[in-house]
Design a protein around this motif. Structure first.
Motif, PDB file in Angstrom:
ATOM      1  N   LEU A 279      24.106  38.475  55.400  1.00  0.00           N
ATOM      2  CA  LEU A 279      23.863  37.492  54.323  1.00  0.00           C
ATOM      3  C   LEU A 279      24.498  37.949  53.017  1.00  0.00           C
ATOM      4  O   LEU A 279      25.150  37.177  52.313  1.00  0.00           O
ATOM      5  N   LEU A 280      24.321  39.241  52.706  1.00  0.00           N
ATOM      6  CA  LEU A 280      24.897  39.753  51.464  1.00  0.00           C
ATOM      7  C   LEU A 280      26.424  39.681  51.501  1.00  0.00           C
ATOM      8  O   LEU A 280      27.080  39.324  50.527  1.00  0.00           O
ATOM      9  N   PHE A 281      26.978  40.009  52.664  1.00  0.00           N
ATOM     10  CA  PHE A 281      28.434  39.969  52.821  1.00  0.00           C
ATOM     11  C   PHE A 281      28.951  38.545  52.552  1.00  0.00           C
ATOM     12  O   PHE A 281      29.905  38.331  51.818  1.00  0.00           O
ATOM     13  N   CYS A 282      28.277  37.578  53.170  1.00  0.00           N
ATOM     14  CA  CYS A 282      28.709  36.180  52.999  1.00  0.00           C
ATOM     15  C   CYS A 282      28.502  35.720  51.560  1.00  0.00           C
ATOM     16  O   CYS A 282      29.320  35.004  51.001  1.00  0.00           O
ATOM     17  N   LEU A 283      27.410  36.182  50.949  1.00  0.00           N
ATOM     18  CA  LEU A 283      27.178  35.837  49.545  1.00  0.00           C
ATOM     19  C   LEU A 283      28.305  36.394  48.672  1.00  0.00           C
ATOM     20  O   LEU A 283      28.756  35.754  47.725  1.00  0.00           O
ATOM     21  N   GLY A 284      28.731  37.609  49.022  1.00  0.00           N
ATOM     22  CA  GLY A 284      29.827  38.249  48.281  1.00  0.00           C
ATOM     23  C   GLY A 284      31.087  37.411  48.353  1.00  0.00           C
ATOM     24  O   GLY A 284      31.787  37.217  47.354  1.00  0.00           O
ATOM     25  N   ILE A 285      31.374  36.882  49.558  1.00  0.00           N
ATOM     26  CA  ILE A 285      32.578  36.054  49.717  1.00  0.00           C
ATOM     27  C   ILE A 285      32.465  34.809  48.843  1.00  0.00           C
ATOM     28  O   ILE A 285      33.380  34.452  48.108  1.00  0.00           O
ATOM     29  N   ILE A 286      31.306  34.168  48.902  1.00  0.00           N
ATOM     30  CA  ILE A 286      31.115  32.961  48.080  1.00  0.00           C
ATOM     31  C   ILE A 286      31.262  33.332  46.604  1.00  0.00           C
ATOM     32  O   ILE A 286      31.881  32.615  45.817  1.00  0.00           O
ATOM     33  N   GLY A 287      30.708  34.503  46.248  1.00  0.00           N
ATOM     34  CA  GLY A 287      30.798  34.965  44.862  1.00  0.00           C
ATOM     35  C   GLY A 287      32.231  35.116  44.390  1.00  0.00           C
ATOM     36  O   GLY A 287      32.558  34.799  43.248  1.00  0.00           O
ATOM     37  N   GLU A 288      33.109  35.605  45.284  1.00  0.00           N
ATOM     38  CA  GLU A 288      34.526  35.777  44.914  1.00  0.00           C
ATOM     39  C   GLU A 288      35.132  34.438  44.497  1.00  0.00           C
ATOM     40  O   GLU A 288      35.823  34.332  43.495  1.00  0.00           O
ATOM     41  N   TYR A 289      34.873  33.423  45.304  1.00  0.00           N
ATOM     42  CA  TYR A 289      35.430  32.099  44.977  1.00  0.00           C
ATOM     43  C   TYR A 289      34.790  31.540  43.708  1.00  0.00           C
ATOM     44  O   TYR A 289      35.455  30.958  42.869  1.00  0.00           O
ATOM     45  N   LEU A 290      33.472  31.768  43.620  1.00  0.00           N
ATOM     46  CA  LEU A 290      32.743  31.251  42.458  1.00  0.00           C
ATOM     47  C   LEU A 290      33.269  31.881  41.169  1.00  0.00           C
ATOM     48  O   LEU A 290      33.486  31.202  40.160  1.00  0.00           O
ATOM     49  N   SER A 291      33.532  33.190  41.204  1.00  0.00           N
ATOM     50  CA  SER A 291      33.993  33.860  39.986  1.00  0.00           C
ATOM     51  C   SER A 291      35.380  33.349  39.598  1.00  0.00           C
ATOM     52  O   SER A 291      35.688  33.187  38.427  1.00  0.00           O
ATOM     53  N   LYS A 292      36.208  33.052  40.611  1.00  0.00           N
ATOM     54  CA  LYS A 292      37.541  32.523  40.316  1.00  0.00           C
ATOM     55  C   LYS A 292      37.414  31.124  39.685  1.00  0.00           C
ATOM     56  O   LYS A 292      38.126  30.785  38.758  1.00  0.00           O
ATOM     57  N   MET A 293      36.486  30.326  40.227  1.00  0.00           N
ATOM     58  CA  MET A 293      36.269  28.992  39.664  1.00  0.00           C
ATOM     59  C   MET A 293      35.751  29.087  38.242  1.00  0.00           C
ATOM     60  O   MET A 293      36.167  28.350  37.357  1.00  0.00           O
ATOM     61  N   TYR A 294      34.867  30.055  38.011  1.00  0.00           N
ATOM     62  CA  TYR A 294      34.269  30.249  36.689  1.00  0.00           C
ATOM     63  C   TYR A 294      35.365  30.528  35.653  1.00  0.00           C
ATOM     64  O   TYR A 294      35.418  29.906  34.600  1.00  0.00           O
ATOM     65  N   VAL A 295      36.251  31.442  36.017  1.00  0.00           N
ATOM     66  CA  VAL A 295      37.331  31.795  35.082  1.00  0.00           C
ATOM     67  C   VAL A 295      38.265  30.603  34.891  1.00  0.00           C
ATOM     68  O   VAL A 295      38.690  30.298  33.782  1.00  0.00           O
ATOM     69  N   GLN A 296      38.557  29.891  35.975  1.00  0.00           N
ATOM     70  CA  GLN A 296      39.469  28.746  35.895  1.00  0.00           C
ATOM     71  C   GLN A 296      38.881  27.641  35.013  1.00  0.00           C
ATOM     72  O   GLN A 296      39.567  27.053  34.192  1.00  0.00           O
ATOM     73  N   ILE A 297      37.573  27.400  35.174  1.00  0.00           N
ATOM     74  CA  ILE A 297      36.924  26.319  34.419  1.00  0.00           C
ATOM     75  C   ILE A 297      36.942  26.612  32.917  1.00  0.00           C
ATOM     76  O   ILE A 297      37.050  25.725  32.087  1.00  0.00           O
ATOM     77  N   LYS A 298      36.896  27.899  32.571  1.00  0.00           N
ATOM     78  CA  LYS A 298      36.957  28.251  31.148  1.00  0.00           C
ATOM     79  C   LYS A 298      38.299  27.845  30.549  1.00  0.00           C
ATOM     80  O   LYS A 298      38.437  27.735  29.341  1.00  0.00           O
ATOM     81  N   ASP A 299      39.280  27.647  31.421  1.00  0.00           N
ATOM     82  CA  ASP A 299      40.570  27.131  31.012  1.00  0.00           C
ATOM     83  C   ASP A 299      41.253  27.973  29.930  1.00  0.00           C
ATOM     84  O   ASP A 299      41.839  27.450  28.991  1.00  0.00           O
ATOM     85  N   ARG A 300      41.162  29.270  30.079  1.00  0.00           N
ATOM     86  CA  ARG A 300      41.833  30.155  29.128  1.00  0.00           C
ATOM     87  C   ARG A 300      43.318  30.199  29.445  1.00  0.00           C
ATOM     88  O   ARG A 300      43.711  30.008  30.591  1.00  0.00           O
ATOM     89  N   PRO A 301      44.148  30.458  28.426  1.00  0.00           N
ATOM     90  CA  PRO A 301      45.581  30.513  28.704  1.00  0.00           C
ATOM     91  C   PRO A 301      45.928  31.710  29.600  1.00  0.00           C
ATOM     92  O   PRO A 301      45.217  32.718  29.577  1.00  0.00           O
ATOM     93  N   VAL A 302      46.995  31.556  30.374  1.00  0.00           N
ATOM     94  CA  VAL A 302      47.408  32.619  31.288  1.00  0.00           C
ATOM     95  C   VAL A 302      47.921  33.834  30.499  1.00  0.00           C
ATOM     96  O   VAL A 302      47.794  34.978  30.921  1.00  0.00           O
ATOM     97  N   TYR A 303      48.488  33.566  29.327  1.00  0.00           N
ATOM     98  CA  TYR A 303      48.987  34.665  28.478  1.00  0.00           C
ATOM     99  C   TYR A 303      48.871  34.235  27.018  1.00  0.00           C
ATOM    100  O   TYR A 303      48.746  33.040  26.716  1.00  0.00           O
ATOM    101  N   ILE A 304      48.904  35.207  26.105  1.00  0.00           N
ATOM    102  CA  ILE A 304      48.912  34.893  24.672  1.00  0.00           C
ATOM    103  C   ILE A 304      50.163  35.504  24.058  1.00  0.00           C
ATOM    104  O   ILE A 304      50.426  36.704  24.207  1.00  0.00           O
TER     105      ILE A 304
END
Ligand code: UDP
Ligand code: MG
Length: 316
Positions: A279-304
């Motif tokens: 269960l923890l392993f699978c949660l970790g996998i979901i977490g990886e995608y979730l964290s990527k979505m979180y960063v993407q949703i913040k819509d920060r620029p790729v570079y400054i």
């Protein structure tokens, strides 16, 4: 036709001048119109000063752009910035350390010219000149990702490639934060011709890609171009559910038919550990995608961008 060379540079103080003079020497009388787009990816050494010197000493500044980031954003961000600012009809990505020789760019241009159907000429290493452990891991990565992703990844193909404007524009439409160019090149499609090339020794300095960074990069690639790890969680869940139902049937049959009591404690501990871990392993996998979505949703620029040297004006 104008050719843009996009050159990501991170701590390349010992290479940029040599790179500049080598390209000019090799291209002389062979390539008419070309520009350099140097991207200084937050270097901590004197790369910026060297690039500024090249820029200031060069009489025809139409041919040089120098982008400087506010900090190190990584090679992928540098590639994205360089592609955004390149003005050529053809754009070539090339490293600053002369491991990828400018002579190969001439070869790419020839191949491109030979067939107008070709949109991209990509160089691949026929023989990897590197640590055999890293090489084995890279091969394993390509095997895995090609199995679990819909996009095709070519083993040995680097970012070193020449692209037509139409392909560059397609890549620029991909505005995602977690960029994995190898996947993006395949994802946008177009007609790509692969040619072999030999990687030379670094002129100066050392590689920025240690094992840890490569491993992280490989995971980035898997999470960016495959949702298979998420399905893996479903499979494991299904598998363990079926196993536990079977186990339950066995226990009930043993008890009813033969009157055998199954020792409960040990079984429960083992099952708890196993299921808890899964269960923890699978949660970790979901977490990886979730964290990527979180960063993407913040819509920060790729570079400054801190500075952009171009022609006679300094854009700040
Ligand atoms: N690079 C960059 N940002 C980084 C790391 C690397 O712009 O954070 C540049 C580096 O200056 C070089 C290219 O990417 O021009 C390839 O890096 P390197 O030579 O270290 O990789 P290798 O050739 O060993 O794979
Ligand atoms: Mg290199």
């Amino acid at each position: 036709m104008k050719l843009s060379l996009v050159i990501p540079c991170y701590n390349e103080e010992g290479n940029v001048e040599k790179f500049f003079s080598e390209v000019n020497r090799v291209f002389k009388d062979k390539v008419g119109d070309y520009e350099f787009v140097f991207v200084n990816d937050g270097s901590k050494d004197k790369t910026y000063q060297k690039l500024k010197q090249i820029y200031n000493n060069h009489s025809d500044k139409n041919n040089i752009q120098v982008l400087t980031f506010s900090r190190n954003f990584g090679k992928e961000a540098a590639i994205y910035a360089g592609l955004s600012k390149a003005e050529g009809d053809l754009v070539c990505l090339i490293d600053a350390d002369l491991q990828q020789r400018p002579e190969v760019v001439l070869e790419m241009l020839e191949v491109m010219k030979s067939d107008e159907e070709i949109d991209c000429v990509a160089a691949y290493q026929q023989q990897r000149k590197e640590n055999s452990v890293i090489s084995a891991f890279k091969s394993m990565f390509y095997k895995i990702i090609n199995k679990i992703s819909d996009v095709e990844f070519v083993n040995g193909a680097s970012d070193f490639r020449l692209m037509k404007r139409v392909m560059v524009d397609a890549i620029l439409q991909m505005t995602e934060f977690h960029r994995f160019s190898k996947g993006l090149f395949s994802y946008v499609g177009f007609n790509t011709k692969y040619i072999p090339y030999e990687v030379c020794e670094r002129e100066s300095g050392e590689t920025k890609w240690g094992f840890k960074k490569l491993f992280k990069y490989a995971l980035e690639g898997i999470f960016a171009f495959s949702t298979m790890p998420l399905k893996f969680a479903t499979f494991i869940g299904l598998f363990s559910s079926i196993c536990s139902i079977l186990y339950l049937i066995v226990v009930v049959v043993q008890k009813l038919a033969f009157g055998i009591d199954v020792p409960g404690y040990a079984t429960i501990v083992v099952l708890l550990l196993l299921i808890g871990g899964l269960l923890l392993f699978c949660l970790g996998i979901i977490g990886e995608y979730l964290s990527k979505m979180y960063v993407q949703i913040k819509d920060r620029p790729v570079y400054i961008l801190k500075e952009h040297l171009k022609q006679d004006k300094i854009e700040k």
